[in-house]
Design an enzyme around this catalytic site. Structure first.
Site, mmCIF file in Angstrom:
data_model
loop_
_atom_site.group_PDB
_atom_site.id
_atom_site.type_symbol
_atom_site.label_atom_id
_atom_site.label_comp_id
_atom_site.label_asym_id
_atom_site.label_seq_id
_atom_site.Cartn_x
_atom_site.Cartn_y
_atom_site.Cartn_z
ATOM 1 N N GLU A 175 -2.514 55.207 16.632
ATOM 2 C CA GLU A 175 -3.111 56.272 15.820
ATOM 3 C C GLU A 175 -3.162 55.889 14.344
ATOM 4 O O GLU A 175 -2.675 56.611 13.472
ATOM 5 C CB GLU A 175 -2.359 57.582 16.038
ATOM 6 N N GLU A 219 -4.035 58.324 25.732
ATOM 7 C CA GLU A 219 -3.162 59.506 25.645
ATOM 8 C C GLU A 219 -3.991 60.751 25.894
ATOM 9 O O GLU A 219 -5.014 60.960 25.242
ATOM 10 C CB GLU A 219 -2.517 59.643 24.265
HETATM 11 C C1 BG6 Z 1 0.297 61.375 19.751
HETATM 12 C C2 BG6 Z 1 1.349 60.320 19.589
HETATM 13 O O1 BG6 Z 1 -0.132 61.753 18.511
HETATM 14 O O2 BG6 Z 1 0.641 62.601 20.296
HETATM 15 C C3 BG6 Z 1 2.530 60.469 20.545
HETATM 16 O O3 BG6 Z 1 0.810 59.031 19.703
HETATM 17 C C4 BG6 Z 1 2.884 61.937 20.680
HETATM 18 O O4 BG6 Z 1 3.573 59.681 20.076
HETATM 19 C C5 BG6 Z 1 1.694 62.685 21.232
HETATM 20 O O5 BG6 Z 1 4.029 62.174 21.440
HETATM 21 C C6 BG6 Z 1 1.926 64.163 21.511
HETATM 22 O O6 BG6 Z 1 2.436 64.783 20.384
HETATM 23 P P1 BG6 Z 1 3.778 65.618 20.417
HETATM 24 O O7 BG6 Z 1 4.056 65.976 19.022
HETATM 25 O O8 BG6 Z 1 3.497 66.793 21.283
HETATM 26 O O9 BG6 Z 1 4.808 64.711 21.010
#
Ligand code: BG6
Length: 468
Positions: free
Chosen positions: A174, A365
């Site tokens: 990111e 993701e």
């Molecule tokens: C992404 C990151 O932005 O979102 C992850 O790459 C992160 O590391 C994921 O865990 C979800 O966000 P959160 O804050 O719910 O863990």
């Protein structure tokens, strides 16, 4: 109508990050990372570890000691690939040592062997919010040019070590979040910089050069490997059809796509010069920097997609942290954490990115954080997660049908891990439950949720079982 299916080359998998899963923060010679001094990215960050204070990453879910059990569960689900990161301070505890830490290197050898043994391709991020803390404290973070050399050395060591095991790589997780979470992404504290916007773009430049150099090394050392960029690309819509909202939203999107523009097209876009001028930014470049960026673009674009937000004109969009949410979108539902669920937005983004770049996309993701636990029958019924998964996969099928080249899909957090944003355990993404609460209590036992069998069936049927 004939049911659509995912093509056989499309990789189904899961994704985690070292700092959110491994724990063992100081075991076998590992040094502290930037995440090891925080309790969630959005909260305050300590300069150094405070004795006796609870930090969620220090134990996380103890993946470091339990990865064999966890990977066996991933294999049972039929995962074809598994994305994780290499914790840089496990290899170079301070980041600037001459020699790497052999025990750290051995850990990833064992981990990758375990994945390969179960038929899963490792997909590896070189830097996922875990820069060695020493590089933040002593060098001030990524706006210091010296970090390019340290990162390049780290990259070379791991490419050489894992050249027969890892074919899918990404450089910075990111990278566009340098705007919103600069300490996690770039190991610098904007509040301590004279011109934070200058620091941001200087750090970005150094990461672009470092990423290009890593890509060069990767190609030389592992000729059949693929290197990807990785951006956070959840979409933002104009809050209204007022032209001011529409144009500012476009500018906001470009603020993110700027990073992909450089890493994919190999040059700085013209529009950024105006942004720099307006913010008194003068990016220091050395001779050869632009050439290396031009020569070594990435092969594919990896990205995260969770939700959509709306943007209202007048919300500051440069150098702020957050502030990109206008008013709630009345057409969408929200998670308990206020993230608005927007599957069609994913199809939109896939098309947007492919139209712009024409290189393969990898959704590395996507997922939903929910607070859940075993019911009286000891079952964990996570129907919301199943629904979220199916709705998003259906839109990916549509995007493929639209002509988008898709490499695969790695669900975020196939096993519950620490939330990067809030540091909570109870913001759970997993198909596998981990018995641990926000304060660190629990047995760490693993337990399958209802979604476990569902994802398994999705993979086995190549998406034929998605609900209608
Ligand atoms: C992404 C990151 O932005 O979102 C992850 O790459 C992160 O590391 C994921 O865990 C979800 O966000 P959160 O804050 O719910 O863990």
């Amino acid at each position: 109508m004939e049911l659509k299916q995912f093509p056989k080359e499309f990789l189904f998998g899961g994704a985690i990050a070292a700092n959110q899963a491994e724990g063992a923060w100081n075991v076998d010679g590992k040094g502290p990372s930037t995440t090891d001094v925080s309790n969630g990215i959005v909260g305050p960050v300590d300069d150094n570890i405070i004795e006796g204070k609870f930090y969620p990453s220090h134990e996380a879910i103890d993946f470091y000691h339990r990865y064999k059990e966890d990977i066996a569960l991933m294999a049972e689900m039929g995962l074809q690939c598994f994305r994780t990161s290499i914790a840089w301070p496990r290899i170079f505890p301070n980041g600037d040592e001459e020699q790497p830490n052999e025990k750290g290197l051995q850990f990833y050898d064992d981990l990758f062997d375990e994945l390969l043994k179960h038929g899963m391709e490792p997909v590896v991020t070189l830097s996922h919010y875990e820069t060695p803390l020493h590089l933040a404290n002593t060098y001030g973070g990524w706006d210091n040019r010296e970090l390019i050399g340290f990162f390049t050395k780290f990259s070379e060591i791991v490419f050489k070590r894992y050249k027969n095991k890892v074919k899918y790589w990404m450089t910075f997780n990111e990278i566009n979040n340098l705007h919103t979470i600069p300490f996690a992404t770039g190991a610098f504290r904007p509040e301590r910089k004279e011109n934070p916007v200058q620091a941001l773009y200087q750090a970005a430049h150094h990461q672009f050069v470092a990423s290009a150099l890593a890509t060069k090394l990767c190609k030389e050392i592992i000729p059949d490997a693929q290197m990807g960029a990785m951006l956070s690309l959840s979409v933002s819509y104009p809050n209204t059809c007022h032209p001011d909202d529409v144009f500012e939203t476009y500018q906001l999107r470009r603020r993110s796509l700027f990073f992909a523009d450089v890493q994919i097209r190999g040059e700085y876009p013209r529009y950024i010069k105006r942004v720099w001028k307006e913010h008194h930014v003068e990016v220091q470049m050395e001779q050869g920097d632009e050439e290396i960026i031009r020569q070594y673009p990435v092969d594919y674009l990896g990205f995260s997609y969770y939700r959509s937000t709306t943007h209202k004109a007048g919300t500051k969009i440069i150098g702020n942290t957050g502030g990109i949410i206008g008013t709630p979108n009345p057409y969408l539902e929200s998670t308990p954490w206020g993230w608005q669920i927007d599957p069609k937005g994913l199809r939109y983004v896939c098309n947007e990115l492919y139209d712009r770049y024409q290189i393969p996309l990898f959704i590395v993701e996507n997922g939903i954080g929910m607070d859940e636990g075993p019911n009286d029958n000891s079952e964990i019924i996570d129907d919301e997660r199943i629904r979220y998964l199916d709705l998003h996969l259906k839109e990916i099928l549509e995007a493929i049908e639209d002509g988008v080249e898709m490499m695969g899909y790695t669900w975020w957090g196939p096993i519950d891990i620490v939330s990067a944003g809030t540091g909570e355990m109870k913001k759970r993404y997993g198909f596998i439950y981990v018995d641990k609460d926000n304060d660190g209590n629990g047995t760490l036992d693993r337990k399958k949720k209802k979604s476990f069998d569902h994802y398994k069936e999705v993979i086995a049927s190549r998406g034929k079982n998605l609900f209608a």
